[in-house]
Design a protein around this motif. Structure first.
Motif, PDB file in Angstrom:
ATOM      1  N   CYS A  48      12.841  12.372   1.658  1.00 21.75           N
ATOM      2  CA  CYS A  48      11.751  11.398   1.508  1.00 21.75           C
ATOM      3  C   CYS A  48      12.248   9.995   1.818  1.00 21.75           C
ATOM      4  CB  CYS A  48      11.206  11.471   0.085  1.00 21.75           C
ATOM      5  SG  CYS A  48       9.898  10.274  -0.262  1.00 21.75           S
ATOM      6  N   LEU A  49      11.501   9.299   2.650  1.00 21.28           N
ATOM      7  CA  LEU A  49      11.772   7.889   2.923  1.00 21.28           C
ATOM      8  C   LEU A  49      11.092   6.989   1.895  1.00 21.28           C
ATOM      9  CD1 LEU A  49      11.208   7.789   6.785  1.00 21.28           C
ATOM     10  CD2 LEU A  49      13.366   7.283   5.637  1.00 21.28           C
ATOM     11  N   ALA A  50       9.831   7.296   1.587  1.00 18.92           N
ATOM     12  CA  ALA A  50       9.068   6.427   0.695  1.00 18.92           C
ATOM     13  C   ALA A  50       7.809   7.152   0.226  1.00 18.92           C
ATOM     14  CB  ALA A  50       8.682   5.136   1.416  1.00 18.92           C
ATOM     15  N   GLN A  51       7.258   6.656  -0.867  1.00 18.73           N
ATOM     16  CA  GLN A  51       5.955   7.075  -1.353  1.00 18.73           C
ATOM     17  C   GLN A  51       4.943   6.024  -0.907  1.00 18.73           C
ATOM     18  OE1 GLN A  51       5.037   9.799  -3.038  1.00 18.73           O
ATOM     19  NE2 GLN A  51       7.064  10.696  -3.444  1.00 18.73           N
ATOM     20  N   VAL A  52       3.956   6.448  -0.124  1.00 17.35           N
ATOM     21  CA  VAL A  52       3.024   5.520   0.517  1.00 17.35           C
ATOM     22  C   VAL A  52       1.633   5.670  -0.101  1.00 17.35           C
ATOM     23  CG1 VAL A  52       2.008   4.824   2.714  1.00 17.35           C
ATOM     24  CG2 VAL A  52       4.363   5.673   2.641  1.00 17.35           C
ATOM     25  N   ALA A  53       0.918   4.568  -0.219  1.00 13.15           N
ATOM     26  CA  ALA A  53      -0.439   4.595  -0.766  1.00 13.15           C
ATOM     27  C   ALA A  53      -1.314   5.578   0.009  1.00 13.15           C
ATOM     28  CB  ALA A  53      -1.046   3.199  -0.703  1.00 13.15           C
ATOM     29  N   SER A  54      -2.003   6.427  -0.706  1.00 12.92           N
ATOM     30  CA  SER A  54      -2.872   7.432  -0.088  1.00 12.92           C
ATOM     31  C   SER A  54      -4.326   7.009  -0.258  1.00 12.92           C
ATOM     32  CB  SER A  54      -2.624   8.807  -0.731  1.00 12.92           C
ATOM     33  OG  SER A  54      -3.363   9.814  -0.063  1.00 12.92           O
ATOM     34  N   CYS A  55      -4.857   6.377   0.759  1.00 12.52           N
ATOM     35  CA  CYS A  55      -6.217   5.841   0.681  1.00 12.52           C
ATOM     36  C   CYS A  55      -7.254   6.949   0.819  1.00 12.52           C
ATOM     37  CB  CYS A  55      -6.420   4.787   1.760  1.00 12.52           C
ATOM     38  SG  CYS A  55      -5.400   3.312   1.539  1.00 12.52           S
ATOM     39  N   ASP A  56      -8.455   6.648   0.341  1.00 13.16           N
ATOM     40  CA  ASP A  56      -9.562   7.610   0.382  1.00 13.16           C
ATOM     41  C   ASP A  56     -10.865   6.835   0.588  1.00 13.16           C
ATOM     42  OD1 ASP A  56     -11.073   9.959   0.171  1.00 13.16           O
ATOM     43  OD2 ASP A  56      -9.903  10.714  -1.499  1.00 13.16           O
ATOM     44  N   GLY A  57     -11.971   7.485   0.292  1.00 14.03           N
ATOM     45  CA  GLY A  57     -13.280   6.907   0.547  1.00 14.03           C
ATOM     46  C   GLY A  57     -13.492   5.516  -0.041  1.00 14.03           C
ATOM     47  N   PRO A  58     -13.180   5.291  -1.325  1.00 13.91           N
ATOM     48  CA  PRO A  58     -13.391   3.951  -1.885  1.00 13.91           C
ATOM     49  C   PRO A  58     -12.602   2.853  -1.167  1.00 13.91           C
ATOM     50  CG  PRO A  58     -13.134   5.566  -3.642  1.00 13.91           C
ATOM     51  CD  PRO A  58     -12.800   6.276  -2.358  1.00 13.91           C
ATOM     52  N   ASP A  59     -11.388   3.181  -0.730  1.00  9.99           N
ATOM     53  CA  ASP A  59     -10.592   2.201   0.016  1.00  9.99           C
ATOM     54  C   ASP A  59     -11.235   1.905   1.370  1.00  9.99           C
ATOM     55  OD1 ASP A  59      -8.125   2.252  -1.839  1.00  9.99           O
ATOM     56  OD2 ASP A  59      -8.419   4.356  -1.323  1.00  9.99           O
ATOM     57  N   ALA A  60     -11.746   2.957   2.018  1.00 11.01           N
ATOM     58  CA  ALA A  60     -12.417   2.769   3.296  1.00 11.01           C
ATOM     59  C   ALA A  60     -13.658   1.907   3.130  1.00 11.01           C
ATOM     60  CB  ALA A  60     -12.787   4.121   3.904  1.00 11.01           C
ATOM     61  N   GLU A  61     -14.444   2.186   2.085  1.00 13.04           N
ATOM     62  CA  GLU A  61     -15.656   1.408   1.839  1.00 13.04           C
ATOM     63  C   GLU A  61     -15.322  -0.058   1.602  1.00 13.04           C
ATOM     64  OE1 GLU A  61     -19.456   1.399  -1.290  1.00 13.04           O
ATOM     65  OE2 GLU A  61     -17.914   2.960  -1.381  1.00 13.04           O
ATOM     66  N   LEU A  62     -14.251  -0.311   0.846  1.00  8.18           N
ATOM     67  CA  LEU A  62     -13.844  -1.683   0.565  1.00  8.18           C
ATOM     68  C   LEU A  62     -13.403  -2.388   1.841  1.00  8.18           C
ATOM     69  CD1 LEU A  62     -13.264  -3.818  -1.655  1.00  8.18           C
ATOM     70  CD2 LEU A  62     -10.954  -2.830  -1.832  1.00  8.18           C
ATOM     71  N   ALA A  63     -12.586  -1.712   2.645  1.00  3.84           N
ATOM     72  CA  ALA A  63     -12.089  -2.319   3.880  1.00  3.84           C
ATOM     73  C   ALA A  63     -13.218  -2.582   4.868  1.00  3.84           C
ATOM     74  CB  ALA A  63     -11.032  -1.423   4.512  1.00  3.84           C
ATOM     75  N   VAL A  64     -14.155  -1.652   4.982  1.00  3.90           N
ATOM     76  CA  VAL A  64     -15.277  -1.836   5.897  1.00  3.90           C
ATOM     77  C   VAL A  64     -16.114  -3.037   5.473  1.00  3.90           C
ATOM     78  CG1 VAL A  64     -17.445  -0.832   6.717  1.00  3.90           C
ATOM     79  CG2 VAL A  64     -15.371   0.564   6.643  1.00  3.90           C
ATOM     80  N   GLY A  65     -16.311  -3.197   4.162  1.00  2.00           N
ATOM     81  CA  GLY A  65     -17.064  -4.350   3.681  1.00  2.00           C
ATOM     82  C   GLY A  65     -16.395  -5.662   4.039  1.00  2.00           C
ATOM     83  N   HIS A  66     -15.082  -5.731   3.870  1.00  2.28           N
ATOM     84  CA  HIS A  66     -14.363  -6.953   4.220  1.00  2.28           C
ATOM     85  C   HIS A  66     -14.371  -7.178   5.738  1.00  2.28           C
ATOM     86  CE1 HIS A  66     -13.006  -8.008   0.263  1.00  2.28           C
ATOM     87  NE2 HIS A  66     -12.370  -6.867   0.067  1.00  2.28           N
ATOM     88  N   ALA A  67     -14.254  -6.104   6.487  1.00  2.00           N
ATOM     89  CA  ALA A  67     -14.272  -6.228   7.949  1.00  2.00           C
ATOM     90  C   ALA A  67     -15.613  -6.752   8.434  1.00  2.00           C
ATOM     91  CB  ALA A  67     -13.963  -4.875   8.590  1.00  2.00           C
ATOM     92  N   ARG A  68     -16.696  -6.246   7.851  1.00  2.00           N
ATOM     93  CA  ARG A  68     -18.038  -6.700   8.232  1.00  2.00           C
ATOM     94  C   ARG A  68     -18.246  -8.157   7.845  1.00  2.00           C
ATOM     95  NH1 ARG A  68     -20.896  -5.365  11.969  1.00  2.00           N
ATOM     96  NH2 ARG A  68     -20.574  -3.173  11.397  1.00  2.00           N
ATOM     97  N   ALA A  69     -17.793  -8.516   6.671  1.00  5.01           N
ATOM     98  CA  ALA A  69     -17.954  -9.902   6.237  1.00  5.01           C
ATOM     99  C   ALA A  69     -17.176 -10.849   7.149  1.00  5.01           C
ATOM    100  CB  ALA A  69     -17.486 -10.052   4.787  1.00  5.01           C
ATOM    101  N   ALA A  70     -15.979 -10.441   7.524  1.00  4.16           N
ATOM    102  CA  ALA A  70     -15.174 -11.276   8.422  1.00  4.16           C
ATOM    103  C   ALA A  70     -15.852 -11.416   9.780  1.00  4.16           C
ATOM    104  CB  ALA A  70     -13.778 -10.675   8.576  1.00  4.16           C
ATOM    105  N   PHE A  71     -16.408 -10.310  10.272  1.00  6.45           N
ATOM    106  CA  PHE A  71     -17.064 -10.354  11.575  1.00  6.45           C
ATOM    107  C   PHE A  71     -18.273 -11.282  11.540  1.00  6.45           C
ATOM    108  CE2 PHE A  71     -20.102  -8.779  14.733  1.00  6.45           C
ATOM    109  CZ  PHE A  71     -19.308  -8.827  15.874  1.00  6.45           C
ATOM    110  N   GLN A  72     -19.068 -11.176  10.499  1.00  3.42           N
ATOM    111  CA  GLN A  72     -20.269 -12.001  10.406  1.00  3.42           C
ATOM    112  C   GLN A  72     -19.931 -13.470  10.166  1.00  3.42           C
ATOM    113  OE1 GLN A  72     -22.520  -9.976   7.371  1.00  3.42           O
ATOM    114  NE2 GLN A  72     -23.406  -8.519   8.825  1.00  3.42           N
ATOM    115  N   ALA A  73     -18.826 -13.729   9.476  1.00  2.33           N
ATOM    116  CA  ALA A  73     -18.431 -15.121   9.246  1.00  2.33           C
ATOM    117  C   ALA A  73     -18.057 -15.813  10.549  1.00  2.33           C
ATOM    118  CB  ALA A  73     -17.264 -15.175   8.261  1.00  2.33           C
ATOM    119  N   GLY A  74     -17.548 -15.035  11.500  1.00  2.00           N
ATOM    120  CA  GLY A  74     -17.308 -15.567  12.834  1.00  2.00           C
ATOM    121  C   GLY A  74     -16.009 -16.314  13.026  1.00  2.00           C
ATOM    122  N   GLU A  75     -15.150 -16.341  11.998  1.00  2.00           N
ATOM    123  CA  GLU A  75     -13.894 -17.074  12.138  1.00  2.00           C
ATOM    124  C   GLU A  75     -13.036 -16.506  13.265  1.00  2.00           C
ATOM    125  OE1 GLU A  75     -10.105 -18.525   9.351  1.00  2.00           O
ATOM    126  OE2 GLU A  75     -11.737 -17.326   8.484  1.00  2.00           O
TER     127      GLU A  75
END
Length: 497
Positions: A48-75
């Motif tokens: 084993c090299l490392a124990q890595v975070a195992s993302c699932d649906g809630p993580d995807a939902e959170l990331a998609v929300g931030h991605a959409r907000a960033a896109f709409q903000a237009g920065e």
């Protein structure tokens, strides 16, 4: 150690490494919402090299929300192209400065030789630079109209892009996906393979340092059937870009249909033919290239030249030359700069390749080299060569994704073309000949997204990479990939008179 050269240097650098193992969401490194982790292993040792975070649906939902907000903000999405270019060039410079570390992460994570990983880094850096330099040089269109109208054709970013990348070229495939998507102004969520997540997480650190705004680039490590599926089904993802197996590619297309008809670009499997005609020059050189075409990266290559078709009048002599070349390409410690091949990515892939080899023997193909796993730690398989393969054999049709070469014979150009095209796949093809008329004929008749003439896997960032049939439908590299990550908008203006 900033410039490792020797075998021992790489081992020392590996011993000193510390890994980022958390997900990267909205400019922060965080544990998975569930707290779950998975092991990422060193294929050369099985440890084993490392124990890595195992993302699932809630993580995807959170990331998609931030991605959409960033896109709409237009920065980022509405930032002038020349300014996006500046940020991406800064990222490329940081990748260049940290190329040894990034290469080592890929070698430790998936078992490829360090020399190969260093080459991948140059490809990844070049890809980011190419798309950064391209984005302020693409123009819209003015359609031809009468004097009473003005018609514009604009290119705009899609929105939220989810990129799912494979384990065989971890960071280079990542660059192929994210560089054009970011350059076009999208927000990007990257799902690296659970077998090789470490370089993607290090890249996230560099992206933050380069100045990418919060939410514009995020990394979700985890499994395809959990977080990957969640991204594919998300109503908030506008485009899904994937490199991997044809089976998974088909599933992702179904998920897109079940959700919001998001765009899906796929680069899937291959069983690529490599044709050698009797009129080619320097058979020793061609034989070495034919061996490299399948044994490079342990055969874990989507465009591997796994089907070698040889004109029967030279076949016996040519096969001996291929065997001699293969003998010089034995696997070794991936951290040794002299090793041509490394380890198979994990025990599952190791076992899968060995099962195909056993099936080849059972089907009656002639095993001329290799065929058995190397003893000791790690998952190593030597170059394996089968002669006398027929199109009906499983080893001649299925993508093995390992160092297994299937050799066929042919007597005529027509037979060679028919045999080459007799495949569910169409990612790449190559052939060797000095006859210019034949080159023009065969090039047009090979049903493949890429054709290599008197070389294998030639190309650079200026040419598109992708396939036809069940090898997928998208294109990486070149300005054509930028087109995939943007949408056309037509504006028709009526001019008052």
């Amino acid at each position: 150690m900033s410039h490792p050269q020797r075998h021992a240097d790489w081992h020392q650098m590996a011993a000193d490494m510390r890994f980022e193992t958390r997900a990267y969401i909205n400019d922060q490194f965080v544990d998975a919402a569930s707290g779950e982790t998975f092991e990422t292993l060193n294929p050369a040792t099985g440890k084993c090299l490392a124990q890595v975070a195992s993302c699932d649906g809630p993580d995807a939902e959170l990331a998609v929300g931030h991605a959409r907000a960033a896109f709409q903000a237009g920065e980022w999405s509405r930032l002038a192209p020349v300014r996006r270019k500046k940020t991406l060039l800064a990222l490329a410079e940081l990748m260049e400065a940290n190329r040894h570390e990034l290469a080592l992460l890929d070698t430790l994570d998936m078992g490829k030789p360090i020399t190969s990983s260093l080459g991948d880094m140059q490809g990844a850096i070049g890809c980011v630079r190419y798309h950064a330099e391209s984005i302020d040089k693409l123009f819209g269109e003015v359609a031809p109209t009468g004097d009473d109208s003005l018609a514009l054709v604009l290119r705009e970013p899609l929105g939220v892009v989810a990129s799912i990348v494979p384990w065989n070229f971890p960071l280079m495939m990542t660059a192929w996906k994210i560089a054009p998507a970011l350059a076009a102004g999208n927000s990007v969520i990257l799902k690296p393979s659970e077998k090789s997540p470490l370089s993607a997480l290090r890249l996230a650190e560099l992206a933050r340092e380069a100045g990418l705004p919060s939410g514009v680039f995020q990394v979700l490590p985890g499994f395809g059937h959990t977080v990957g599926k969640a991204l594919a089904l998300s109503m908030g993802v506008d485009c899904l870009s994937f490199t991997g197996s044809t089976q998974v590619g088909k599933q992702l297309m179904q998920y897109a249909g079940q959700s919001n008809l998001k765009k899906v670009y796929l680069e899937c499997g291959g069983k690529s033919p490599n044709l050698v005609f009797a009129d080619c020059k320097d058979l020793d050189r061609v034989a070495r290239h034919a061996a490299e075409a399948i044994f490079h990266n342990q055969g874990e290559v989507c465009i591997a030249g796994s089907r070698l078709l040889v004109e029967n009048s030279i076949r016996a002599a040519f096969v001996e030359k291929v065997l001699a070349a293969a003998e010089t390409m034995q696997p070794g410690d991936p951290l040794d700069p002299e090793s041509f091949m490394g380890a198979m990515v994990d025990e599952t892939q190791h076992r899968r390749v060995l099962d195909f080899i056993r099936q080849g023997v059972e089907e009656g193909a002639s095993l001329r080299a290799g065929g058995e796993a190397l003893k000791g730690d790690g998952w190593f398989i030597p170059p394996t060569v089968f002669d006398g393969v027929t199109p009906q054999m499983v080893i001649g049709r299925e993508e093995i994704f390992g160092p297994v070469l299937a050799i066929f014979g042919f007597d005529s150009e027509e037979e060679a073309i028919a045999m080459a095209n007799d495949s569910d796949y169409g990612l790449a093809a190559g052939f060797w000949s000095q006859d210019i008329d034949r080159i023009m004929r065969v090039t047009r008749r090979l049903h493949s997204g890429q054709v290599f003439v008197n070389n294998w896997a030639g190309g650079d960032q200026t040419v598109p990479f992708g396939g036809v049939k069940q090898s997928g439908n998208g294109r990486d590299k070149s300005h054509h990939s930028l087109e995939e990550y943007s949408e056309l908008k037509t504006v028709w203006m009526s001019l008052a008179t």
